[in-house]
Write a protein that holds these residues in place. Sequence first.
Motif: not given
Length: 346
Positions: A36, A54, A56-61, A63, A75, A77, A101
């Motif tokens: 995570t 990661c 998750f796929d969101d850029n914040e996580k 990065s 991410g 995906t 997913k």
Amino acid sequence: MVTIKVAINGFGTIGKRVADAIDAQKDMEIVGVTKTGPSFGCGLAVKKGFPLYCTFDDNEKISSFANSDYDCKGGLTDLLSIADVVIDCAPGKMGADNLQKYKSAGIKYMFQGGEKHSLTGLSYTSSANHSENFNAQGTRVVSCNTTGLSRTLVPLFDYCGSLKVECTMIRRAADPGDSDKGPINAIQPVLKVPSHHGPDVMTVKPEIEINSLAVAVPTTLMHVHSIIADLPEGHGLTTEKIIQMWKDTPRVIVMNGKDDRIPTTAEVMEMARDIGRKWGDLHEIFVWEDGVKLVNNRLYYFQAIHQESDVIPENVDCVRALMGTEKDWKLSVAKTDLAISEYYGI
Ligand SMILES: NC(=O)c1ccc[n+]([C@@H]2O[C@H](COP(=O)([O-])OP(=O)(O)OC[C@H]3O[C@@H](n4cnc5c(N)ncnc54)[C@H](OP(=O)(O)O)[C@@H]3O)[C@@H](O)[C@H]2O)c1
């Protein structure tokens, strides 16, 4: 030989062990594991050479890894797009979100015993229903307790043709690496009666009639099962024959508490450390020979379950079932176990 590309989503207690066991197989490779965020567990993935993604796929996580020593390849995906099958090792009850997913990625999927059977409509243990899972799109490897019950009850059922079972699960309070569970000075009955453990066996072997109670006790090493099984009239078994049956069963160890001086789970775990498995794991179910007794049609016995590891080789066999590469469960078990022992040099 085709190499099956395996992704591990969740690299915790179960995920890191499954990754090692898959890495040991000649017909499989780890294409990535997820975390995570940056934490000490990432170091193990790096050391093993497993590509790190990661959760998750969101850029914040994604990065958040940039400011760490760990190279994150992308991410979830991205990982799913290069795998044939994903083994979900997330904490229990996260399955519904993750399933969507996996379906979107069009990938085969396996969950663990923290998820309910209803999530996949199909469950798995090697000895009970490997063929039922052959070429399936997704399934759930049942929990450590259900796996343990299946290991000793399925061969008994296959011999006798029917079985009625009552058992009590004496459960470890927490895994050794957990700091947020208990009890630490109490015995906690599970007040949902019967507990889910016994009936869960019927998701892989519906013909076994089984109920269970459970209590949690302040230990981290293993679970112990106290089991009473009623065999049908004319079963033709004796205590000695049942012991021999389990000695001949894959992934079951039978030892004598008195003669082998292995009276408690503490000595069982010491023996596991002695045989050199990583993390001191014991993939086998441990049965105390001198705790087995058949009185007329009623069988009494105790067994111990190493909760963090008995499901690990089952996950490997399950990959072969879903991918349709080995139909015979016994051949898969032999292949899995040999590769693991060669990997660890034991
Ligand atoms: N431990 C046992 O004794 C045992 C035995 C048999 C079966 N199981 C089952 O195996 C499963 C995993 O249990 P565990 O003991 O390995 O848990 P765990 O040690 O807590 O590890 C879970 C891992 O999942 C990651 N994670 C968190 N949220 C996630 C998400 N949304 N998607 C994917 N991964 C996520 C965590 O990542 P971070 O570390 O990066 O935060 C953690 O590494 C559960 O279903 C459990 O019931 C456990």
